[in-house]
Design an enzyme around this catalytic site. Structure first.
Site, PDB file in Angstrom:
ATOM      1  N   GLU A 153       0.821  -1.213   0.000  1.00 42.74           N
ATOM      2  CA  GLU A 153       0.000   0.000   0.000  1.00 42.74           C
ATOM      3  C   GLU A 153       0.855   1.264   0.000  1.00 42.74           C
ATOM      4  O   GLU A 153       1.436   1.626   1.036  1.00 42.74           O
ATOM      5  CB  GLU A 153      -0.907   0.004   1.239  1.00 42.74           C
ATOM      6  CG  GLU A 153      -1.784   1.239   1.331  1.00 42.74           C
ATOM      7  CD  GLU A 153      -2.836   1.168   2.420  1.00 42.74           C
ATOM      8  OE1 GLU A 153      -2.647   0.398   3.384  1.00 42.74           O
ATOM      9  OE2 GLU A 153      -3.843   1.877   2.305  1.00 42.74           O
ATOM     10  N   GLU A 159       2.735   9.788   5.914  1.00 40.93           N
ATOM     11  CA  GLU A 159       2.873   8.460   6.520  1.00 40.93           C
ATOM     12  C   GLU A 159       4.073   7.671   6.008  1.00 40.93           C
ATOM     13  O   GLU A 159       4.528   6.750   6.670  1.00 40.93           O
ATOM     14  CB  GLU A 159       1.584   7.655   6.304  1.00 40.93           C
ATOM     15  CG  GLU A 159       0.391   8.314   6.979  1.00 40.93           C
ATOM     16  CD  GLU A 159      -0.889   7.494   6.876  1.00 40.93           C
ATOM     17  OE1 GLU A 159      -0.821   6.258   6.955  1.00 40.93           O
ATOM     18  OE2 GLU A 159      -1.958   8.105   6.711  1.00 40.93           O
ATOM     19  N   HIS A 189      -5.513   8.153   0.342  1.00 37.83           N
ATOM     20  CA  HIS A 189      -4.128   8.550   0.047  1.00 37.83           C
ATOM     21  C   HIS A 189      -4.027   9.108  -1.372  1.00 37.83           C
ATOM     22  O   HIS A 189      -3.323  10.085  -1.629  1.00 37.83           O
ATOM     23  CB  HIS A 189      -3.184   7.355   0.202  1.00 37.83           C
ATOM     24  CG  HIS A 189      -3.157   6.779   1.583  1.00 37.83           C
ATOM     25  ND1 HIS A 189      -2.870   7.513   2.698  1.00 37.83           N
ATOM     26  CD2 HIS A 189      -3.397   5.521   2.039  1.00 37.83           C
ATOM     27  CE1 HIS A 189      -2.920   6.751   3.774  1.00 37.83           C
ATOM     28  NE2 HIS A 189      -3.239   5.530   3.405  1.00 37.83           N
ATOM     29  N   HIS A 212      -9.025   0.486  -1.076  1.00 39.40           N
ATOM     30  CA  HIS A 212      -9.670   1.050   0.116  1.00 39.40           C
ATOM     31  C   HIS A 212     -10.610   2.147  -0.370  1.00 39.40           C
ATOM     32  O   HIS A 212     -10.177   3.183  -0.891  1.00 39.40           O
ATOM     33  CB  HIS A 212      -8.627   1.577   1.115  1.00 39.40           C
ATOM     34  CG  HIS A 212      -8.028   0.484   1.950  1.00 39.40           C
ATOM     35  ND1 HIS A 212      -6.835   0.593   2.623  1.00 39.40           N
ATOM     36  CD2 HIS A 212      -8.491  -0.768   2.233  1.00 39.40           C
ATOM     37  CE1 HIS A 212      -6.587  -0.534   3.281  1.00 39.40           C
ATOM     38  NE2 HIS A 212      -7.577  -1.379   3.056  1.00 39.40           N
ATOM     39  N   ARG A 218     -11.787  10.829   4.031  1.00 40.79           N
ATOM     40  CA  ARG A 218     -11.672   9.533   4.715  1.00 40.79           C
ATOM     41  C   ARG A 218     -12.944   9.170   5.491  1.00 40.79           C
ATOM     42  O   ARG A 218     -12.904   8.403   6.454  1.00 40.79           O
ATOM     43  CB  ARG A 218     -10.449   9.491   5.619  1.00 40.79           C
ATOM     44  CG  ARG A 218      -9.852   8.099   5.650  1.00 40.79           C
ATOM     45  CD  ARG A 218      -8.528   7.970   6.332  1.00 40.79           C
ATOM     46  NE  ARG A 218      -7.810   6.860   5.696  1.00 40.79           N
ATOM     47  CZ  ARG A 218      -6.615   6.444   6.041  1.00 40.79           C
ATOM     48  NH1 ARG A 218      -5.967   7.020   7.029  1.00 40.79           N
ATOM     49  NH2 ARG A 218      -6.043   5.433   5.406  1.00 40.79           N
ATOM     50  N   GLU A 247     -12.302   1.390   4.347  1.00 43.98           N
ATOM     51  CA  GLU A 247     -11.349   1.759   5.399  1.00 43.98           C
ATOM     52  C   GLU A 247     -11.527   3.254   5.619  1.00 43.98           C
ATOM     53  O   GLU A 247     -10.937   4.086   4.928  1.00 43.98           O
ATOM     54  CB  GLU A 247      -9.917   1.438   5.002  1.00 43.98           C
ATOM     55  CG  GLU A 247      -8.962   1.666   6.175  1.00 43.98           C
ATOM     56  CD  GLU A 247      -7.509   1.611   5.775  1.00 43.98           C
ATOM     57  OE1 GLU A 247      -6.832   0.679   6.208  1.00 43.98           O
ATOM     58  OE2 GLU A 247      -7.059   2.513   5.045  1.00 43.98           O
TER      59      GLU A 247
END
Ligand code: LER
Ligand code: MN
Length: 272
Positions: A153, A159, A189, A212, A218, A247
């Site tokens: 991923e 991150e 992302h 996701h 999000r 997610e």
């Protein structure tokens, strides 16, 4: 195309972007009631729950396990595949290999997210990518032996600094002959990093093995400014057959978030 919803049982990840945090049986029940095909499991490690227990729940609720996350290796043990310490790197590889084996017994691929680490300090970008390729080469073979792909991923810039976008990650996998590693396209992302989400899905299409399914903020799809129609068109264009997995941050009502996600897919879904 199949649907999945995240179920996290790691206390250190209680504030993370996972829909359900219930005990396994309750989480499986909620996923089934909301209509999902599968759960994506985040557990404390490969020995946290016996495989037989999870198989029993899958059978009872008519669900598959879409994937197993490995984030506990980072949040619980501080392990990453690109850590400056050889001991930490060995620990990270061992943790991932055991998660691959655990997932394989459930027919579920393991996901590598935060445990990829980042370069910086005494580890140059070049050295980090060399370490990363070495680790992925071992993992690729182990996953093939376990009869499952391995899911890598790319994450947003806050991150990781290894790969933030899909196409450079796909090129890295190609360059290292990592035939059994697939990419996870996390729309959250991608909304931060990709100039054009649909184009990136098409351009990296041959490598995409998991999605996701999140809106730009999000939250459940429909809560932000992503264009789910264009994204589903792109996935149709690449004949994507894998999971769309929720997610997301669940807000005050996880079941409502799960239902909204499920409906966001089925409202626009035309069989591929
Ligand atoms: C983290 O931001 C994420 O997207 C997870 O899937 C990684 O474990
Ligand atoms: Mn993700």
């Amino acid at each position: 195309m199949k649907t999945a919803v995240t179920l996290c049982r790691v206390p250190e990840m209680a504030a993370g972007p996972f829909v359900f945090h219930d005990e396994l049986e309750a989480g499986f029940a909620k996923a089934a009631v909301c209509g999902y095909d599968a759960v994506e499991l985040f557990l404390a490690g490969p020995d946290a729950v016996p495989v037989e227990t999870i198989r029993g729940l899958c059978e009872e609720f008519g669900l598959a396990v879409a994937a197993v996350g490995s984030g506990a290796g980072m949040v619980k043990h501080g392990l990453s595949l690109t850590d400056p310490s050889p001991e930490k790197r060995r620990g990270a590889l061992d943790f991932i290999l055991r998660m691959v084996e655990f997932g394989g017994r459930l027919g579920a691929p393991c996901i590598l997210g935060s445990m990829q680490g980042r370069w910086g300090g005494e580890i140059s970008r070049e050295r980090a990518l060399e370490l990363f390729a070495q680790a992925l080469t071992s993992i690729d073979a182990a996953a093939a032996g376990a009869g499952v792909p391995f899911i890598y991923e790319p994450l947003n810039r806050y991150e990781t600094n290894l790969f933030n976008r899909l196409v450079p990650a796909a090129e890295f996998l190609d360059a290292h002959g990592l035939a059994n590693v697939v990419l996870l396209a996390d729309l959250f992302h991608m909304n931060i990093e990709e100039p054009d989400v649909a184009k990136a899905l098409i351009d990296a299409g041959r490598r995409i093995g998991h999605v996701h399914w999140a809106d730009s903020n999000r939250l459940a799809m429909g809560s932000g400014h992503a264009d789910p129609g264009a994204i589903l068109d792109a996935l149709r264009n690449i004949s994507y057959q894998g999971y769309l997995s929720a997610e997301i941050f669940p807000g005050d009502d996880p079941e409502a978030a799960a239902r909204q996600t499920f409906e966001s897919i089925h409202a626009l879904y035309i069989p591929f």
